[in-house]
Design a protein around this motif. Structure first.
Motif, PDB file in Angstrom:
ATOM      1  N   LYS A 156     -10.322   7.531  -3.328  1.00 38.21           N
ATOM      2  CA  LYS A 156      -8.956   7.116  -3.022  1.00 38.21           C
ATOM      3  C   LYS A 156      -7.991   8.163  -3.570  1.00 38.21           C
ATOM      4  CE  LYS A 156      -7.919   2.813  -3.674  1.00 38.21           C
ATOM      5  NZ  LYS A 156      -7.580   1.530  -4.354  1.00 38.21           N
TER       6      LYS A 156
ATOM      7  N   ASN B 208       1.246  11.309  -6.441  1.00 36.50           N
ATOM      8  CA  ASN B 208       1.938  10.727  -7.591  1.00 36.50           C
ATOM      9  C   ASN B 208       3.398  11.149  -7.652  1.00 36.50           C
ATOM     10  OD1 ASN B 208      -0.360   9.412  -8.556  1.00 36.50           O
ATOM     11  ND2 ASN B 208      -1.006  11.186  -9.756  1.00 36.50           N
TER      12      ASN B 208
ATOM     13  N   GLU C  82       2.764   3.163 -10.215  1.00 37.99           N
ATOM     14  CA  GLU C  82       3.360   4.323  -9.565  1.00 37.99           C
ATOM     15  C   GLU C  82       4.501   4.909 -10.389  1.00 37.99           C
ATOM     16  OE1 GLU C  82       2.475   2.860  -4.966  1.00 37.99           O
ATOM     17  OE2 GLU C  82       4.525   3.162  -5.653  1.00 37.99           O
TER      18      GLU C  82
ATOM     19  N   SER D  38      -3.976  13.189   1.954  1.00 40.24           N
ATOM     20  CA  SER D  38      -2.885  12.453   1.315  1.00 40.24           C
ATOM     21  C   SER D  38      -1.645  13.328   1.189  1.00 40.24           C
ATOM     22  CB  SER D  38      -3.336  11.960  -0.072  1.00 40.24           C
ATOM     23  OG  SER D  38      -2.261  11.363  -0.758  1.00 40.24           O
TER      24      SER D  38
ATOM     25  N   ARG E 262       0.845  -1.189   0.000  1.00 42.92           N
ATOM     26  CA  ARG E 262       0.000   0.000   0.000  1.00 42.92           C
ATOM     27  C   ARG E 262       0.878   1.235   0.000  1.00 42.92           C
ATOM     28  NH1 ARG E 262      -5.246   1.247   3.846  1.00 42.92           N
ATOM     29  NH2 ARG E 262      -5.685   3.361   3.074  1.00 42.92           N
ATOM     30  N   ASN E 263       0.582   2.135  -0.918  1.00 43.33           N
ATOM     31  CA  ASN E 263       1.338   3.376  -0.999  1.00 43.33           C
ATOM     32  C   ASN E 263       1.228   4.125   0.331  1.00 43.33           C
ATOM     33  OD1 ASN E 263       1.776   6.314  -1.573  1.00 43.33           O
ATOM     34  ND2 ASN E 263       2.124   5.542  -3.638  1.00 43.33           N
TER      35      ASN E 263
ATOM     36  N   GLN F 112      -8.029   6.769   1.924  1.00 40.42           N
ATOM     37  CA  GLN F 112      -9.323   6.346   1.395  1.00 40.42           C
ATOM     38  C   GLN F 112     -10.441   6.929   2.242  1.00 40.42           C
ATOM     39  OE1 GLN F 112      -9.746   2.157   0.579  1.00 40.42           O
ATOM     40  NE2 GLN F 112      -7.584   1.905   0.055  1.00 40.42           N
TER      41      GLN F 112
ATOM     42  N   LYS G   2      -3.712   9.511  -3.616  1.00 41.87           N
ATOM     43  CA  LYS G   2      -2.312   9.263  -3.268  1.00 41.87           C
ATOM     44  C   LYS G   2      -1.428  10.236  -4.036  1.00 41.87           C
ATOM     45  CE  LYS G   2      -1.787   5.450  -6.597  1.00 41.87           C
ATOM     46  NZ  LYS G   2      -0.825   6.077  -7.508  1.00 41.87           N
TER      47      LYS G   2
ATOM     48  N   THR H 106       1.312   7.125   1.048  1.00 37.26           N
ATOM     49  CA  THR H 106       0.555   8.385   1.014  1.00 37.26           C
ATOM     50  C   THR H 106      -0.929   8.162   0.727  1.00 37.26           C
ATOM     51  OG1 THR H 106       0.828   8.790  -1.383  1.00 37.26           O
ATOM     52  CG2 THR H 106       2.613   9.500   0.076  1.00 37.26           C
ATOM     53  N   GLU H 107      -1.328   6.910   0.535  1.00 36.56           N
ATOM     54  CA  GLU H 107      -2.716   6.643   0.130  1.00 36.56           C
ATOM     55  C   GLU H 107      -3.696   6.913   1.266  1.00 36.56           C
ATOM     56  OE1 GLU H 107      -5.174   2.661  -0.734  1.00 36.56           O
ATOM     57  OE2 GLU H 107      -3.584   3.035  -2.212  1.00 36.56           O
TER      58      GLU H 107
END
Length: 595
Positions: free
Chosen positions: A113, A117, A171, A81, A43-44, A49, A115, A46-47
């Motif tokens: 969601k 980039n 990513e 995020s 899981r990133n 949800q 995150k 910075t994500e």
């Protein structure tokens, strides 16, 4: 090495792909794939949800989720995020174009969601995905995707952000393309003005039914909002999502005054925050229908702020353009009345709306279209040049970021990789040369010098110098056989310098169509969808040179000779490229220094 190198690829495919299981596959995300297999899941970091149940208080006059409410949720999720990555407060700088694909009803769930980039110096791009979920049927729909730019602040000073290290193929792609999207945002306003100046938008007002025209001034809306503590974010500034919601509200009213119905918001063109506002500010929101087309209309919205009633100088806070449609019982767009623009400034907005519509349609086709659905040669036009250039570079970066390249052969430190993916067969050549990366970039950027080392470029003519980074060339290649015609190509070459340390230099190539370069009986017109170079610094005066080429099944005959053996075509051409770079390592490349 160009797009038609040899004719025997089919003979080599069987040996290449039958031995794939024994070949070495490049994968920079093996550890993360293993984690997924073990059930841990990557899981990133910075994500963020967010899931929200749509209640009646969230809906508009059609009992659907208000876009204004959705924008609040989107902005909140994206901000969380951004702050997770920055470790400090962040503010919304802009939100890119949003296309709404699906409406959301009461009782459904909205899943958002977000995150990061990519992080630049003090700003970062946050990618947002929005889906809706029906609790009864478990069906899910894509509602929209959005890209927001946030700036990190700490005690009123900008913060130097740490870099994002992409892990998965997705990513890596988003990280690489984020720099190109940033460039596109910066030149968007210039694109509109250049289009209007060079190619005036023609209007057919004389052929329109004047009895069904609505004066633009009848759609004008002005509203004032007092910023109260509930409207502020955790930093004391007016919440960006709240401002966007107010903007959507006045734009909807303006659209309703044209169609005398309940309009549906279909798209938003970039919110751009030009400055903050605080509790106690008065925000004046203005909206007017700029232009109406057959089934859609554009509404322009702007926000100004002032502190005291006696204050005469207002601050421009935000602006955006929103596209509305009116849907009938079958969810089909209704025909709209025409708009009669106000003289002067209204006529300017009217023409600019037509220009934006043309750019929007071209962009939707180029950027949103799947690569497998896009024709190889897209017409080159001032309205699409920014997005065609963007697509050119992003396609190459996406190809380079793929994890499932297979090493097919290696001779004298020159490697050949292949990739079979959907409708495409791609190959990737790689070597390291003792030449500085910036010099390699200069030497290979000018396609006019390519015949010096690539025999498959018989001649190259510069047709159009679009700007300092993009050029269009006419390339002639030798005939594939004695009884065949020579091939020619019209190639868009997009070159990009690294955005940050560690980024690659990029030279992306793809076919375009120009009215001034039609097909002729003397040549067989060839096409390439995605090809080009990426260069990385490997140390002092050392550069890793990678060449990529992607082709559809129909172009397989024009790719190369026997891939499985790294034939002399590949080897000799790539080694000739290395020798060309070494021989010209001190060349000042004057033809490019002036660009």
């Amino acid at each position: 090495m160009i797009h038609n190198v040899g004719t025997q690829l089919r003979r080599g495919l069987a040996s290449v792909f039958s031995s794939r299981s024994s070949r070495k596959s490049i994968s920079h995300a093996e550890n993360h794939s293993d984690a997924m297999a073990d059930g841990q899941g990557y899981r990133n970091p910075t994500e963020v949800q967010m899931s929200q149940l749509v209640l009646p208080c969230h809906t508009n006059q059609r009992d659907e989720l208000s876009i204004g409410q959705l924008l609040k949720w989107i902005d909140t999720t994206a901000c969380l995020s951004a702050e997770r990555h920055a470790g400090c407060p962040c503010v919304t700088a802009s939100m890119d174009d949003i296309y709404f694909e699906h409406t959301i009803s009461v009782g459904q769930v909205v899943n958002i969601k977000a995150k990061v980039n990519r992080a630049f110096n003090s700003s970062m791009e946050v990618g947002i995905q929005v889906t809706s979920e029906d609790m009864g049927s478990e069906k899910q729909w894509t509602v929209c995707k959005a890209l927001a730019t946030f700036v990190a602040h700490h005690e009123l000073t900008k913060v130097k952000l740490k870099q994002i290290i992409p892990q998965t193929e997705e990513e890596k792609t988003e990280h690489g393309v984020a720099a190109e999207r940033r460039r596109m945002r910066l030149v968007y306003a210039e694109t509109i003005q250049d289009l209007l100046a060079s190619f005036p938008i023609k209007d057919d007002m004389e052929n329109r039914d004047c009895s069904h025209m609505v004066p633009a001034e009848k759609t004008y809306v002005e509203s004032v909002e007092l910023v109260l503590p509930p409207h502020a974010n955790h930093q004391g500034n007016t919440f960006g999502g709240q401002i966007m919601a107010w903007m959507e509200n006045v734009a909807t009213i303006a659209a309703s005054r044209l169609c005398r119905a309940h309009p549906t918001l279909k798209a938003i063109e970039m919110f751009h925050f030009r400055g903050p506002s605080q509790v106690g500010d008065r925000l004046v929101l203005k909206a007017i229908v700029n232009n109406a087309f057959k089934n859609s209309m554009e509404v322009g919205v702007c926000v100004e702020a002032y502190r005291q009633e006696a204050e005469t100088q207002r601050r421009h806070i935000n602006s955006a353009f929103m596209t509305f449609a009116v849907l009938d019982a079958d969810n089909q767009p209704r025909k709209l009345p025409w708009i009669r623009p106000q003289p002067g400034d209204g006529e300017r907005r009217y023409r600019e709306a037509s220009a934006r519509r043309k750019i929007r349609l071209d962009r939707k086709y180029i950027v949103s279209c799947k690569q497998t659905e896009m024709p190889l040669s897209v017409p080159w036009d001032p309205s699409n040049q920014v997005y065609l250039s963007y697509n050119n570079v992003s396609a190459l970066k996406t190809l380079a970021a793929k994890d499932n390249w297979v090493l097919s052969a290696e001779i004298n430190q020159v490697r050949l990789y292949t990739l079979e993916d959907d409708k495409f067969l791609s190959f990737h050549m790689e070597m390291v040369v003792q030449v500085d990366a910036a010099q390699v970039f200069l030497l290979l950027s000018d396609l006019r010098r390519r015949p010096e080392w690539d025999k498959h470029y018989r001649s190259v003519e510069l047709i159009q110098q679009v700007d300092e980074d993009d050029s269009i060339y006419h390339v002639v290649s030798p005939a594939l056989s004695s009884d065949a015609k020579p091939q020619d190509f019209v190639i868009l070459a997009s070159r990009r310098k690294p955005c940050d340390c560690g980024d690659a230099y990029v030279i992306a190539l793809r076919s375009v169509m120009l009215p001034t370069q039609p097909e002729t009986p003397d040549y067989s017109r060839g096409e390439t969808l995605c090809s080009g170079f990426c260069f990385w610094r490997e140390g002092d005066q050392m550069t890793k040179v990678s060449y990529y080429n992607q082709a559809t099944t129909g172009l397989v005959n024009y790719l190369t000779t026997n891939v499985s053996g790294l034939s002399s075509e590949f080897f000799s051409t790539f080694k000739a490229c290395e020798q060309f770079l070494l021989n010209n390592r001190n060349d000042l490349a004057p033809s490019l220094q002036t660009l």
